[in-house]
Write an enzyme that holds these catalytic residues in place. Structure first.
Site, PDB file in Angstrom:
ATOM      1  N   HIS A 121       0.842  -1.199   0.000  1.00 22.55           N
ATOM      2  CA  HIS A 121       0.000   0.000   0.000  1.00 22.55           C
ATOM      3  C   HIS A 121       0.873   1.245   0.000  1.00 22.55           C
ATOM      4  CE1 HIS A 121      -3.039   2.949   1.322  1.00 22.55           C
ATOM      5  NE2 HIS A 121      -3.911   2.095   0.849  1.00 22.55           N
ATOM      6  N   ASP A 146      -7.809  -4.393  -0.889  1.00 17.02           N
ATOM      7  CA  ASP A 146      -8.305  -4.688  -2.232  1.00 17.02           C
ATOM      8  C   ASP A 146      -8.247  -6.185  -2.533  1.00 17.02           C
ATOM      9  OD1 ASP A 146      -8.721  -1.924  -3.026  1.00 17.02           O
ATOM     10  OD2 ASP A 146      -6.551  -1.759  -3.042  1.00 17.02           O
TER      11      ASP A 146
END
Length: 429
Positions: A308, A365
């Site tokens: 991330h 995600d």
């Protein structure tokens, strides 16, 4: 910290500028560079705004190094465990958790505004049958200013509040209708007797021919995903909403711009990219091959759903959603090779030194895409699902910005084109 200053000296002119250090209630200290250009004649260069704070906000706090995410001071872990999406929506909008009476009124207001103008349903029929749901979502939300133009005074707090509630209430209705349009089904009207997530599932999957039974496991998982996606500080789509909002544009135009930004595969489209990657890998047997490709710097293949931009530790949302993901797969008892493949990728990423050293942990995600697939939500709808949850954050940020006068956003650039040159007539070129 608030009184601390740094002195910047231009070596060519010896001009000096005192840079104040601005400190929030938490987080890293920030240099106030507003006087840099008017006093010294310099701009700053920060591609991607990785070191630039664009605003002050009371809404969401992130510490990427420590893996912390809080809404209005409340840890995301506590909200995910004990709260609901609509309660979190109230918290993000108004700054405090609601009393029972406040929540009942808020829930009623959201439920009351779930219907869309019937002309909007007619408008949606103009989209091609296989249009991407995000294209429909962006177009329809932008058009809402034409259908609800009587309450668009952004300087009126009551009208701002009404627009915020309309957007939160109607986004699931529009998203579900976008999906049904792609299937050639008639739009399903919202059922006010259902909760927020249950109502959405009913609008997605119910058909006139037979009653639709809502799976409580699916509804609970969906509500959790909406909570985890509700806000995430000044990400690309939220910054877009704020930038458009700084012009005084109406809230529907601002959120439509946010939807368009979210659509990008590097942002909200990442969970859709995860499923495309899983389909490319195909079977569990090929996982070792693709793991080796991911480790090869010269190979263009990249594992989607790992790591991330902000979190240099575990993404706290991924830690929460991982547990929910395993519970959903167990409760639904689905046999699916892609889901087995995803679990094998997760196992390797959590044990392989290559991923551990680089802190390439599975992110939100990765898991959200798996849950959506387990709930039979089509891949094309994944980003639209993200948009439903993130609408709360967008309107909360828009409300916060609109409550105080703000300068129009205007980033600068470093020009790298041709210097001044003379025009030459076309017959002489």
């Amino acid at each position: 910290m608030a009184d601390r200053k740094l002195i910047l000296t231009d070596p060519e002119t010896n001009k000096q500028l005192d840079l104040s250090v601005v400190a929030g209630s938490e987080g890293d200290p920030t240099l106030d560079i507003a006087g840099l250009y008017p006093k010294l004649g310099y701009f700053t260069f920060d591609p991607g705004y990785g070191s630039t704070a664009s605003c002050k906000s009371d809404i969401t706090f992130i510490d990427g190094g420590a893996g912390i995410l809080r809404y209005r001071g409340y840890p995301i872990e506590q909200l995910a465990e004990q709260s609901s999406f609509l309660e979190c929506a109230y918290l993000l909008l108004y700054g405090e958790l609601p009393t029972q009476e406040e929540f009942t009124d808020f829930d009623h207001d959201i439920t009351y505004h779930t219907m869309v103008h019937e002309k909007i349903n007619s408008f949606m029929q103009g989209f091609h049958y296989d249009a991407h749901p995000m294209a429909i979502l962006a177009g329809v939300v932008g058009s809402m200013a034409a259908f609800y133009h009587d309450k668009l005074d952004v300087n009126d707090p009551d009208q701002r509040d009404l627009a915020a509630k309309r957007l939160i209430a109607k986004m699931p209705t529009i998203a579900a209708a976008a999906y049904r349009h792609s299937q050639g089904w008639p739009s399903a009207y919202p059922k006010n007797s259902l909760g927020y997530s249950e109502r959405f599932l009913n609008m997605m999957f119910s058909v006139p021919a037979e009653p639709y039974e809502i799976n409580p496991v699916a509804a609970k998982a969906l509500d959790l995903l909406f909570i985890l996606h509700a806000d995430h500080e000044q990400n690309a789509s939220t910054s877009t909403v704020r930038l458009v909002g700084s012009t005084g544009a109406n809230p529907y135009a601002c959120v439509a711009a946010g939807i368009s930004a979210l659509w990008g595969p590097a942002h909200g489209g990442a969970n859709e990219a995860v499923l495309k990657m899983l389909n490319e890998i195909g079977t569990v047997k090929r996982v070792p091959e693709f793991i080796q490709r991911a480790k090869d710097r010269d190979d263009p293949f990249r594992l989607m759903g790992f790591g991330h931009r902000v979190y240099k530790n575990h993404d706290p949302r991924a830690t929460i959603i991982r547990k929910a993901c395993h519970e959903v797969l167990e409760d639904l008892g689905q046999a699916d090779e892609l889901l087995d493949l995803a679990m094998e990728l997760e196992r390797i990423a959590l044990e392989d030194e290559f991923f551990i050293e680089r802190k390439l942990y599975p992110n939100v995600d990765f898991y959200s895409g798996i849950i959506y697939k387990a709930l039979n939500i089509p891949t094309s709808m994944f980003t639209a699902m993200f948009a439903i949850g993130r609408t709360v954050g967008w309107v909360s940020q828009w409300l916060e910005q609109s409550a105080t006068p703000t300068r129009i956003g205007r980033p600068r650039q470093i020009y790298t084109g041709a210097t001044e040159r003379e025009y030459v007539a076309i017959e002489q070129r």
